[in-house]
Design an enzyme around this catalytic site. Structure first.
Site, mmCIF file in Angstrom:
data_model
loop_
_atom_site.group_PDB
_atom_site.id
_atom_site.type_symbol
_atom_site.label_atom_id
_atom_site.label_comp_id
_atom_site.label_asym_id
_atom_site.label_seq_id
_atom_site.Cartn_x
_atom_site.Cartn_y
_atom_site.Cartn_z
ATOM 1 N N LYS A 1 0.732 -1.161 0.017
ATOM 2 C CA LYS A 1 -0.170 0.212 0.121
ATOM 3 C C LYS A 1 0.831 1.101 -0.154
ATOM 4 O O LYS A 1 0.472 2.510 -0.363
ATOM 5 C CB LYS A 1 -0.972 0.093 1.206
ATOM 6 C CG LYS A 1 -1.649 -1.201 1.443
ATOM 7 C CD LYS A 1 -2.546 -1.066 2.796
ATOM 8 C CE LYS A 1 -3.069 -2.412 3.046
ATOM 9 N NZ LYS A 1 -3.849 -2.264 4.368
ATOM 10 N N GLU B 1 8.319 2.269 -6.116
ATOM 11 C CA GLU B 1 8.214 1.939 -4.518
ATOM 12 C C GLU B 1 8.324 3.281 -3.785
ATOM 13 O O GLU B 1 8.972 4.220 -4.262
ATOM 14 C CB GLU B 1 9.639 1.001 -4.420
ATOM 15 C CG GLU B 1 9.386 -0.426 -4.556
ATOM 16 C CD GLU B 1 8.556 -0.949 -3.258
ATOM 17 O OE1 GLU B 1 7.880 -0.194 -2.492
ATOM 18 O OE2 GLU B 1 8.805 -2.139 -3.280
ATOM 19 N N ASP C 1 14.422 -1.198 1.314
ATOM 20 C CA ASP C 1 14.998 -1.591 2.338
ATOM 21 C C ASP C 1 16.076 -2.641 1.998
ATOM 22 O O ASP C 1 17.070 -2.526 1.363
ATOM 23 C CB ASP C 1 14.014 -1.724 3.404
ATOM 24 C CG ASP C 1 14.593 -1.868 4.816
ATOM 25 O OD1 ASP C 1 15.585 -1.693 5.155
ATOM 26 O OD2 ASP C 1 13.829 -2.482 5.762
ATOM 27 N N ASP D 1 3.863 3.560 6.661
ATOM 28 C CA ASP D 1 3.260 3.371 7.916
ATOM 29 C C ASP D 1 4.236 2.710 8.929
ATOM 30 O O ASP D 1 5.137 1.871 8.907
ATOM 31 C CB ASP D 1 2.086 2.414 7.658
ATOM 32 C CG ASP D 1 2.489 0.740 7.527
ATOM 33 O OD1 ASP D 1 3.405 0.756 6.476
ATOM 34 O OD2 ASP D 1 1.969 -0.026 8.111
HETATM 35 P P1 IMP Z 1 12.405 -4.715 1.587
HETATM 36 O O1 IMP Z 1 11.764 -5.895 0.887
HETATM 37 O O2 IMP Z 1 12.916 -5.013 2.879
HETATM 38 O O3 IMP Z 1 12.881 -3.908 0.657
HETATM 39 O O4 IMP Z 1 10.938 -3.943 2.124
HETATM 40 C C1 IMP Z 1 10.481 -2.860 1.668
HETATM 41 C C2 IMP Z 1 8.980 -2.631 2.373
HETATM 42 O O5 IMP Z 1 9.181 -2.503 3.649
HETATM 43 C C3 IMP Z 1 8.793 -1.172 1.911
HETATM 44 O O6 IMP Z 1 7.952 -1.233 0.641
HETATM 45 C C4 IMP Z 1 7.864 -0.731 3.248
HETATM 46 O O7 IMP Z 1 6.518 -1.205 2.766
HETATM 47 C C5 IMP Z 1 8.363 -1.557 4.152
HETATM 48 N N1 IMP Z 1 9.402 -0.523 4.808
HETATM 49 C C6 IMP Z 1 10.769 -0.294 4.840
HETATM 50 N N2 IMP Z 1 11.161 0.285 5.603
HETATM 51 C C7 IMP Z 1 10.504 1.168 6.091
HETATM 52 C C8 IMP Z 1 10.261 2.331 6.741
HETATM 53 O O8 IMP Z 1 11.276 3.050 7.120
HETATM 54 N N3 IMP Z 1 9.180 2.610 7.088
HETATM 55 C C9 IMP Z 1 8.142 2.293 6.785
HETATM 56 N N4 IMP Z 1 7.935 1.163 6.022
HETATM 57 C C10 IMP Z 1 9.199 0.495 5.651
HETATM 58 MG MG MG Z 2 6.428 -0.904 -0.496
#
Ligand code: IMP
Ligand code: MG
Length: 176
Positions: A44, A100, A104, A160
């Site tokens: 979302k 995106e 992260d 969020d």
């Molecule tokens: P990844 O697979 O670890 O790259 O996850 C990314 C997803 O984690 C993002 O699309 C967000 O939904 C969530 N996320 C990562 N870091 C944050 C943050 O600092 N605040 C809020 N959501 C985050």
């Molecule tokens: Mg996301």
């Protein structure tokens, strides 16, 4: 009852976010000049970003939505397993840009990118408003980055904490 707002430290104002998006839109528009572009909004978190980015693009733009479930959003090692809401548009031979709000570990994105590649797009690129390279566990480099961010948790503008904070116009660090 403590509120999310008590825990927040200003990071980016709505004006700063607007400037970042204007710059990203210029870069994207130059690269896709004369082409049609399909934006894939990752639910979302990317809802506000895709809405603002799309309005800055003077191109023929389509928008579709995808939701990946089980995506890691922090330290948990839970594998990214499936697509909760799939893309409805045909991606074959289309120029596709994944939108995106933050990258992260990039596990979510790696899964999504592999999935979209199977649909045979003409090209597939990634734009992210925020990039947190410190925690990257999969080797993915976004093509367009609004701002590189240190390893801190942020909320607001789609981002969020336990479902809350997405509606804020600014982005904040959380104190904890
Ligand atoms: P990844 O697979 O670890 O790259 O996850 C990314 C997803 O984690 C993002 O699309 C967000 O939904 C969530 N996320 C990562 N870091 C944050 C943050 O600092 N605040 C809020 N959501 C985050
Ligand atoms: Mg996301």
């Amino acid at each position: 009852m403590s509120q999310l707002k008590d825990e927040m430290i200003p990071y980016l104002t709505k004006e700063e976010i607007k400037d970042l998006i204007k710059r990203l839109a210029k870069e994207i528009q130059a690269d896709y000049k004369g082409k049609e572009l399909t934006l894939i909004c990752c639910l979302k978190g990317s809802i506000l970003f895709v809405a603002d980015l799309a309005r800055q693009l003077d191109l023929n733009v389509r928008i579709d939505f995808v939701k990946v479930s089980g995506a890691s959003s922090g330290d948990n090692e839970e594998p990214v397993t499936n697509i909760q809401k799939d893309i409805a548009l045909n991606m074959a031979n289309k120029h596709v840009l994944i939108v995106e709000e933050i990258i992260d570990t990039a596990k979510t994105l790696a899964f999504l990118r592999n999935r979209l590649m199977m649909a045979g797009p003409a090209s597939l690129k990634i734009v992210t408003l925020l990039d947190k390279p410190a925690r990257r566990s999969v080797n993915i480099k976004p093509d367009y980055v609004g701002r590189t961010i240190e390893d801190r948790f942020v909320v607001g503008y789609g981002l969020d904490e336990d479902g809350l904070g997405r509606n804020y116009s600014d982005i904040y660090y959380l104190r904890h």
